[in-house]
Design a protein around this motif. Structure first.
Motif, PDB file in Angstrom:
ATOM      1  N   LEU A  32      12.082   0.552   5.476  1.00 20.16           N
ATOM      2  CA  LEU A  32      11.235   1.395   4.629  1.00 20.16           C
ATOM      3  C   LEU A  32      10.776   2.590   5.455  1.00 20.16           C
ATOM      4  O   LEU A  32      10.330   2.434   6.590  1.00 20.16           O
ATOM      5  CB  LEU A  32      10.018   0.598   4.135  1.00 20.16           C
ATOM      6  N   ARG A  33      10.892   3.766   4.879  1.00 22.56           N
ATOM      7  CA  ARG A  33      10.487   4.982   5.582  1.00 22.56           C
ATOM      8  C   ARG A  33       9.001   4.934   5.924  1.00 22.56           C
ATOM      9  O   ARG A  33       8.165   4.592   5.073  1.00 22.56           O
ATOM     10  CB  ARG A  33      10.769   6.212   4.725  1.00 22.56           C
ATOM     11  N   SER A  34       8.678   5.335   7.153  1.00 24.84           N
ATOM     12  CA  SER A  34       7.282   5.284   7.590  1.00 24.84           C
ATOM     13  C   SER A  34       6.417   6.280   6.825  1.00 24.84           C
ATOM     14  O   SER A  34       5.252   5.987   6.510  1.00 24.84           O
ATOM     15  CB  SER A  34       7.185   5.544   9.093  1.00 24.84           C
ATOM     16  N   ASP A  35       6.979   7.472   6.492  1.00 20.80           N
ATOM     17  CA  ASP A  35       6.173   8.449   5.752  1.00 20.80           C
ATOM     18  C   ASP A  35       5.888   7.983   4.333  1.00 20.80           C
ATOM     19  O   ASP A  35       4.781   8.169   3.811  1.00 20.80           O
ATOM     20  CB  ASP A  35       6.823   9.826   5.761  1.00 20.80           C
ATOM     21  N   LEU A  36       6.876   7.342   3.699  1.00 19.06           N
ATOM     22  CA  LEU A  36       6.661   6.823   2.352  1.00 19.06           C
ATOM     23  C   LEU A  36       5.647   5.677   2.382  1.00 19.06           C
ATOM     24  O   LEU A  36       4.744   5.606   1.545  1.00 19.06           O
ATOM     25  CB  LEU A  36       7.991   6.340   1.756  1.00 19.06           C
ATOM     26  N   PHE A  37       5.793   4.795   3.356  1.00 20.30           N
ATOM     27  CA  PHE A  37       4.848   3.685   3.501  1.00 20.30           C
ATOM     28  C   PHE A  37       3.430   4.210   3.713  1.00 20.30           C
ATOM     29  O   PHE A  37       2.470   3.731   3.086  1.00 20.30           O
ATOM     30  CB  PHE A  37       5.268   2.805   4.679  1.00 20.30           C
ATOM     31  N   ARG A  38       3.283   5.195   4.561  1.00 16.50           N
ATOM     32  CA  ARG A  38       1.955   5.735   4.864  1.00 16.50           C
ATOM     33  C   ARG A  38       1.299   6.311   3.608  1.00 16.50           C
ATOM     34  O   ARG A  38       0.096   6.104   3.375  1.00 16.50           O
ATOM     35  CB  ARG A  38       2.090   6.808   5.941  1.00 16.50           C
ATOM     36  N   ARG A  39       2.089   6.991   2.798  1.00 18.19           N
ATOM     37  CA  ARG A  39       1.509   7.625   1.614  1.00 18.19           C
ATOM     38  C   ARG A  39       1.229   6.628   0.493  1.00 18.19           C
ATOM     39  O   ARG A  39       0.259   6.783  -0.246  1.00 18.19           O
ATOM     40  CB  ARG A  39       2.429   8.741   1.122  1.00 18.19           C
ATOM     41  N   LEU A  40       2.090   5.622   0.363  1.00 21.27           N
ATOM     42  CA  LEU A  40       1.882   4.644  -0.706  1.00 21.27           C
ATOM     43  C   LEU A  40       0.825   3.609  -0.355  1.00 21.27           C
ATOM     44  O   LEU A  40       0.320   2.915  -1.237  1.00 21.27           O
ATOM     45  CB  LEU A  40       3.199   3.934  -1.038  1.00 21.27           C
ATOM     46  N   SER A  41       0.489   3.485   0.919  1.00 20.26           N
ATOM     47  CA  SER A  41      -0.490   2.465   1.333  1.00 20.26           C
ATOM     48  C   SER A  41      -1.845   3.073   1.660  1.00 20.26           C
ATOM     49  O   SER A  41      -2.582   2.541   2.494  1.00 20.26           O
ATOM     50  CB  SER A  41       0.041   1.688   2.537  1.00 20.26           C
ATOM     51  N   GLN A  42      -2.156   4.192   1.006  1.00 20.72           N
ATOM     52  CA  GLN A  42      -3.487   4.793   1.218  1.00 20.72           C
ATOM     53  C   GLN A  42      -4.580   3.780   0.899  1.00 20.72           C
ATOM     54  O   GLN A  42      -5.634   3.753   1.534  1.00 20.72           O
ATOM     55  CB  GLN A  42      -3.637   6.052   0.367  1.00 20.72           C
ATOM     56  N   ILE A  43      -4.316   2.963  -0.114  1.00 25.70           N
ATOM     57  CA  ILE A  43      -5.161   1.803  -0.385  1.00 25.70           C
ATOM     58  C   ILE A  43      -4.253   0.591  -0.384  1.00 25.70           C
ATOM     59  O   ILE A  43      -3.246   0.564  -1.099  1.00 25.70           O
ATOM     60  CB  ILE A  43      -5.893   1.917  -1.734  1.00 25.70           C
ATOM     61  N   CYS A  44      -4.576  -0.385   0.414  1.00 24.16           N
ATOM     62  CA  CYS A  44      -3.752  -1.590   0.522  1.00 24.16           C
ATOM     63  C   CYS A  44      -4.545  -2.788   0.001  1.00 24.16           C
ATOM     64  O   CYS A  44      -5.691  -3.000   0.400  1.00 24.16           O
ATOM     65  CB  CYS A  44      -3.350  -1.805   1.981  1.00 24.16           C
ATOM     66  N   ILE A  45      -3.934  -3.540  -0.911  1.00 25.34           N
ATOM     67  CA  ILE A  45      -4.575  -4.741  -1.453  1.00 25.34           C
ATOM     68  C   ILE A  45      -3.814  -5.954  -0.919  1.00 25.34           C
ATOM     69  O   ILE A  45      -2.722  -6.275  -1.407  1.00 25.34           O
ATOM     70  CB  ILE A  45      -4.574  -4.736  -2.993  1.00 25.34           C
ATOM     71  N   PRO A  46      -4.340  -6.641   0.081  1.00 22.54           N
ATOM     72  CA  PRO A  46      -3.654  -7.815   0.631  1.00 22.54           C
ATOM     73  C   PRO A  46      -3.969  -9.053  -0.200  1.00 22.54           C
ATOM     74  O   PRO A  46      -5.130  -9.425  -0.362  1.00 22.54           O
ATOM     75  CB  PRO A  46      -4.254  -7.920   2.039  1.00 22.54           C
ATOM     76  N   VAL A  47      -2.945  -9.686  -0.730  1.00 20.77           N
ATOM     77  CA  VAL A  47      -3.143 -10.869  -1.571  1.00 20.77           C
ATOM     78  C   VAL A  47      -2.833 -12.109  -0.736  1.00 20.77           C
ATOM     79  O   VAL A  47      -1.683 -12.310  -0.334  1.00 20.77           O
ATOM     80  CB  VAL A  47      -2.230 -10.821  -2.811  1.00 20.77           C
ATOM     81  N   PRO A  48      -3.817 -12.951  -0.459  1.00 17.40           N
ATOM     82  CA  PRO A  48      -3.572 -14.117   0.401  1.00 17.40           C
ATOM     83  C   PRO A  48      -2.735 -15.174  -0.294  1.00 17.40           C
ATOM     84  O   PRO A  48      -2.881 -15.427  -1.496  1.00 17.40           O
ATOM     85  CB  PRO A  48      -4.982 -14.639   0.701  1.00 17.40           C
ATOM     86  N   ALA A  49      -1.841 -15.787   0.475  1.00 14.34           N
ATOM     87  CA  ALA A  49      -1.029 -16.889  -0.053  1.00 14.34           C
ATOM     88  C   ALA A  49      -1.925 -18.088  -0.336  1.00 14.34           C
ATOM     89  O   ALA A  49      -2.986 -18.251   0.278  1.00 14.34           O
ATOM     90  CB  ALA A  49       0.055 -17.259   0.958  1.00 14.34           C
ATOM     91  N   LEU A  50      -1.503 -18.955  -1.246  1.00  8.80           N
ATOM     92  CA  LEU A  50      -2.314 -20.123  -1.596  1.00  8.80           C
ATOM     93  C   LEU A  50      -2.526 -21.044  -0.402  1.00  8.80           C
ATOM     94  O   LEU A  50      -3.581 -21.662  -0.277  1.00  8.80           O
ATOM     95  CB  LEU A  50      -1.657 -20.899  -2.746  1.00  8.80           C
TER      96      LEU A  50
END
Length: 325
Positions: free
Chosen positions: A165-183
């Protein structure tokens, strides 16, 4: 467990664990922002439910467009950018046709499911769009108003390092990151999740689950997360005809690869039972913070028998604190 109030959070974010609370805080931040967001979730955690809830909270009534980047039946680049010809590299802006999802989403939400499956060339074009927030369409500069939300697995950081995954695309799409914990990381949330899932499956008031039944469900590894738990509960509820769901009702339908994920497949049945008994009792003790009376009540045995079992199975508390009575 039977609460009349229905929690407004999407199912993957239910529970009182610290991990669930952090995920809800990130969701709330995302709901109040127009920035792109990335849902980081393991398989089976229903990232789509979070994206749709986010859309309802922030852009209800506006278009919602979903593109599955892993689909073999969809030309993802054509879906995103429409039928316009791909521009030369030195062109100032990306070109999008009238049918481009980037334009059809208007001021709504564009959901990129399975982001890591996005082809490299499409990643490059999308990275430019997320940078410029404009495209050329019909010979004019057009501002992109859609909010882009994507999902990716917990390995996404290493996938960026490895070039998937491109680092620039990742940086822009992850401005807000919602981490969903595994069960498996939040067994304390299982009762709330089970309650909501059972209500969904019964299409109404969920049945009563005994404490022992909930303890068994909380002790399982659930490698398939919500998808697997939903399938198991469907079978349990179909078979349970006595009103309440008991421990034995759950044990009869637990999948081997979920409940016994840590048991080597080459051991004898006797040893497998011993290992499961050890893990199950240890889980009950940890759930009750080693209060032996409470754990014994959940297990349906006398406290003296529980002490004997812990010695026989070699179950020891992880800290030096004395066992509570």
């Amino acid at each position: 467990m039977q609460n009349q109030r229905r929690d407004p959070w999407p199912l993957p974010l239910l529970g009182g664990s610290a991990a669930a609370i952090r995920a809800r805080a990130a969701f709330t931040e995302a709901a109040g922002s127009a920035a792109p967001a990335l849902i980081v979730a393991d398989r089976g955690l229903d990232a789509e439910a979070i994206v749709r809830a986010l859309h309802q909270r922030s852009r209800a009534g506006l278009p919602f467009i979903e593109i599955d980047c892993a689909s073999r039946e969809v030309d993802v680049e054509r879906e995103l950018f429409g039928a316009a010809a791909r521009p030369a590299v030195n062109v100032e802006l990306e070109v999008a046709g009238a049918s481009a999802a980037l334009l059809r989403a208007k001021a709504g939400t564009l959901y990129l499911k399975h982001l890591l499956e996005l082809p490299a060339a499409t990643q490059r074009r999308l990275a430019r769009v997320t940078r410029d927030r404009e495209v050329m369409s019909g010979g004019k500069r057009v501002t992109i108003h859609a909010r882009i939300v994507a999902d990716a697995p917990p390995t996404v950081a290493s996938d960026v390092s490895e070039g998937q995954l491109r680092s620039d695309l990742f940086r822009r799409l992850s401005q807000i990151c919602i981490p969903v914990p595994a069960l498996r990381e939040r067994s304390d949330d299982i009762p709330a999740v089970v309650d909501a899932l059972a209500a969904e499956l019964r299409r109404g008031a969920p049945p009563v689950f005994t404490q022992a039944a909930l303890t068994v469900l909380s002790a399982a590894a659930w490698p398939g997360n919500l998808d697997e738990l939903r399938r198991v509960l469907g079978r349990v509820l179909e078979a349970a005809t006595n009103g309440s769901v008991r421990q034995e009702d759950v044990l009869a339908h637990l999948p081997i690869d979920g409940a016994f994920a840590r048991i080597a497949p080459h051991v004898s049945l006797r040893e497998a039972r011993r290992q499961f008994e050890r893990e199950y009792i240890a889980s009950v003790l940890e759930r009750h913070r080693w209060r032996m009376s409470d754990a014994a009540r959940t297990l349906g045995i006398e406290r003296a028998n529980l002490y004997r079992k812990t010695r026989q199975l070699g179950i020891m508390r992880r800290t030096s604190t004395r066992v509570a009575s």
